[in-house]
Design a protein around this motif. Structure first.
Motif, PDB file in Angstrom:
ATOM      1  N   GLN A 140       0.815  -1.216   0.000  1.00 49.91           N
ATOM      2  CA  GLN A 140       0.000   0.000   0.000  1.00 49.91           C
ATOM      3  C   GLN A 140       0.853   1.274   0.000  1.00 49.91           C
ATOM      4  N   ASP A 141       2.156   1.137   0.297  1.00 49.58           N
ATOM      5  CA  ASP A 141       3.048   2.302   0.273  1.00 49.58           C
ATOM      6  C   ASP A 141       3.627   2.593  -1.103  1.00 49.58           C
ATOM      7  N   ILE A 142       3.385   1.720  -2.060  1.00 48.66           N
ATOM      8  CA  ILE A 142       3.853   1.966  -3.420  1.00 48.66           C
ATOM      9  C   ILE A 142       2.995   3.084  -4.015  1.00 48.66           C
ATOM     10  N   ALA A 143       3.645   4.045  -4.632  1.00 51.95           N
ATOM     11  CA  ALA A 143       2.914   5.153  -5.255  1.00 51.95           C
ATOM     12  C   ALA A 143       1.923   4.615  -6.282  1.00 51.95           C
ATOM     13  N   PRO A 144       0.702   5.139  -6.304  1.00 53.34           N
ATOM     14  CA  PRO A 144      -0.315   4.641  -7.245  1.00 53.34           C
ATOM     15  C   PRO A 144       0.150   4.690  -8.705  1.00 53.34           C
ATOM     16  N   GLN A 145       0.967   5.667  -9.058  1.00 50.06           N
ATOM     17  CA  GLN A 145       1.443   5.775 -10.436  1.00 50.06           C
ATOM     18  C   GLN A 145       2.532   4.753 -10.758  1.00 50.06           C
ATOM     19  N   ALA A 146       2.877   3.881  -9.808  1.00 50.06           N
ATOM     20  CA  ALA A 146       3.868   2.826 -10.025  1.00 50.06           C
ATOM     21  C   ALA A 146       3.232   1.441  -9.898  1.00 50.06           C
ATOM     22  N   VAL A 147       1.920   1.377 -10.102  1.00 49.39           N
ATOM     23  CA  VAL A 147       1.186   0.119  -9.992  1.00 49.39           C
ATOM     24  C   VAL A 147       0.394  -0.078 -11.282  1.00 49.39           C
ATOM     25  N   TYR A 148       0.599  -1.205 -11.931  1.00 44.56           N
ATOM     26  CA  TYR A 148      -0.190  -1.519 -13.122  1.00 44.56           C
ATOM     27  C   TYR A 148      -1.649  -1.668 -12.737  1.00 44.56           C
ATOM     28  N   ASN A 149      -2.545  -1.029 -13.479  1.00 40.62           N
ATOM     29  CA  ASN A 149      -3.973  -1.257 -13.327  1.00 40.62           C
ATOM     30  C   ASN A 149      -4.311  -2.424 -14.256  1.00 40.62           C
ATOM     31  N   LEU A 150      -4.273  -3.617 -13.703  1.00 46.26           N
ATOM     32  CA  LEU A 150      -4.458  -4.822 -14.496  1.00 46.26           C
ATOM     33  C   LEU A 150      -5.819  -4.836 -15.196  1.00 46.26           C
ATOM     34  N   ASP A 151      -6.846  -4.352 -14.534  1.00 49.45           N
ATOM     35  CA  ASP A 151      -8.177  -4.332 -15.141  1.00 49.45           C
ATOM     36  C   ASP A 151      -8.196  -3.448 -16.387  1.00 49.45           C
ATOM     37  N   LEU A 152      -7.557  -2.290 -16.323  1.00 47.97           N
ATOM     38  CA  LEU A 152      -7.513  -1.381 -17.468  1.00 47.97           C
ATOM     39  C   LEU A 152      -6.700  -1.983 -18.619  1.00 47.97           C
ATOM     40  N   VAL A 153      -5.564  -2.573 -18.302  1.00 49.80           N
ATOM     41  CA  VAL A 153      -4.751  -3.208 -19.347  1.00 49.80           C
ATOM     42  C   VAL A 153      -5.545  -4.337 -20.003  1.00 49.80           C
ATOM     43  N   ASN A 154      -6.197  -5.166 -19.191  1.00 49.08           N
ATOM     44  CA  ASN A 154      -6.971  -6.280 -19.745  1.00 49.08           C
ATOM     45  C   ASN A 154      -8.145  -5.801 -20.586  1.00 49.08           C
ATOM     46  N   GLN A 155      -8.833  -4.743 -20.146  1.00 41.32           N
ATOM     47  CA  GLN A 155      -9.945  -4.203 -20.927  1.00 41.32           C
ATOM     48  C   GLN A 155      -9.453  -3.676 -22.275  1.00 41.32           C
ATOM     49  N   THR A 156      -8.314  -3.011 -22.264  1.00 42.93           N
ATOM     50  CA  THR A 156      -7.736  -2.497 -23.504  1.00 42.93           C
ATOM     51  C   THR A 156      -7.342  -3.648 -24.419  1.00 42.93           C
ATOM     52  N   LEU A 157      -6.722  -4.668 -23.842  1.00 43.18           N
ATOM     53  CA  LEU A 157      -6.318  -5.836 -24.625  1.00 43.18           C
ATOM     54  C   LEU A 157      -7.533  -6.535 -25.229  1.00 43.18           C
ATOM     55  N   VAL A 158      -8.586  -6.688 -24.471  1.00 49.90           N
ATOM     56  CA  VAL A 158      -9.807  -7.327 -24.976  1.00 49.90           C
ATOM     57  C   VAL A 158     -10.370  -6.529 -26.161  1.00 49.90           C
ATOM     58  N   ALA A 159     -10.388  -5.204 -26.051  1.00 49.27           N
ATOM     59  CA  ALA A 159     -10.914  -4.367 -27.135  1.00 49.27           C
ATOM     60  C   ALA A 159     -10.038  -4.489 -28.389  1.00 49.27           C
ATOM     61  N   ILE A 160      -8.726  -4.453 -28.209  1.00 48.22           N
ATOM     62  CA  ILE A 160      -7.812  -4.592 -29.352  1.00 48.22           C
ATOM     63  C   ILE A 160      -7.970  -5.972 -29.980  1.00 48.22           C
ATOM     64  N   ASN A 161      -8.051  -7.001 -29.155  1.00 47.59           N
ATOM     65  CA  ASN A 161      -8.216  -8.350 -29.678  1.00 47.59           C
ATOM     66  C   ASN A 161      -9.517  -8.478 -30.459  1.00 47.59           C
ATOM     67  N   TYR A 162     -10.585  -7.862 -29.966  1.00 44.81           N
ATOM     68  CA  TYR A 162     -11.866  -7.904 -30.679  1.00 44.81           C
ATOM     69  C   TYR A 162     -11.704  -7.352 -32.097  1.00 44.81           C
ATOM     70  N   LEU A 163     -11.029  -6.211 -32.195  1.00 42.16           N
ATOM     71  CA  LEU A 163     -10.791  -5.628 -33.511  1.00 42.16           C
ATOM     72  C   LEU A 163      -9.918  -6.541 -34.371  1.00 42.16           C
ATOM     73  N   PHE A 164      -8.906  -7.137 -33.752  1.00 41.96           N
ATOM     74  CA  PHE A 164      -7.990  -8.019 -34.478  1.00 41.96           C
ATOM     75  C   PHE A 164      -8.717  -9.228 -35.058  1.00 41.96           C
ATOM     76  N   VAL A 165      -9.525  -9.905 -34.253  1.00 42.59           N
ATOM     77  CA  VAL A 165     -10.212 -11.097 -34.757  1.00 42.59           C
ATOM     78  C   VAL A 165     -11.240 -10.721 -35.829  1.00 42.59           C
ATOM     79  N   GLN A 166     -11.821  -9.517 -35.713  1.00 45.70           N
ATOM     80  CA  GLN A 166     -12.742  -9.062 -36.754  1.00 45.70           C
ATOM     81  C   GLN A 166     -11.989  -8.814 -38.057  1.00 45.70           C
TER      82      GLN A 166
END
Length: 190
Positions: A140-166
């Motif tokens: 919890q002492d790690i600065a928020p700007q030094a933590v990957y937001n895994l949910d955001l990365v995964n949501q972005t990846l899902v959207a890119i993948n959707y476009l790719f498979v289309q």
């Protein structure tokens, strides 16, 4: 190159740059290094757009490296199932990833501090990282700007993948890394 694949490459570049920033900011807390392969004994799955990146990385290997990789893939009697017991990733060779530059996003972020609503905890985004990292300070002492937001990365990846498979008219089905490598090796041999 497809537009979706170009977007994927930009996402990879952002994830890598963010990892470098974390490593610089917390250099004494990050113990990840070449040969540290504990996280390479899990069997991750990848989206088709990531399988394409793996295929390009496999194709860039020398003939001898592809032959060695093919021998590793063949050690598994059924390479199309998900393994439930720890065993090394098919890409792991002498403690290192044989396609390090083409590795999937999960491999690029694994070990670094992550925040996700899916991590067990008492509501909200919870943090986690490799137990070998940040052992001298609370997460919890790690600065928020030094933590990957895994949910955001995964949501972005899902959207890119959707476009790719289309764009590529592919089924939107995740593959194990082993499946993706086997398919890439078959394509490289053809």
């Amino acid at each position: 190159m497809s537009e979706a694949y170009a977007q994927y490459q930009r996402l990879v570049a952002k994830v890598d740059a963010f990892g470098q920033a974390i490593r610089q900011q917390y250099s004494t807390q990050i113990t990840c290094h070449a040969g540290c392969d504990g996280c390479c004994y899990q069997h991750f799955t990848v989206f088709p757009v990531e399988a394409e990146a793996l295929a390009q990385a496999v194709a860039a290997l020398s003939v001898q490296e592809r032959q060695h990789l093919h021998a590793q893939v063949q050690q598994e009697t059924n390479p199309w199932h998900v393994v439930e017991t720890p065993s090394p990733c098919v890409l792991l060779a002498q403690g290192r990833c044989s396609v390090y530059q083409g590795r999937p996003l999960i491999c690029r972020m694994h070990g670094f501090p992550l925040a996700s609503a899916m991590i067990e905890g008492s509501g909200g985004l919870q943090r986690d990282c490799c137990p070998l990292n940040f052992s001298a300070m609370p997460l919890q002492d790690i600065a928020p700007q030094a933590v990957y937001n895994l949910d955001l990365v995964n949501q972005t990846l899902v959207a890119i993948n959707y476009l790719f498979v289309q764009e590529q008219a592919l089924p939107d089905q995740r593959l194990t890394i082993r499946q993706a490598v086997l398919t890439a090796l078959s394509a490289a041999e053809a």
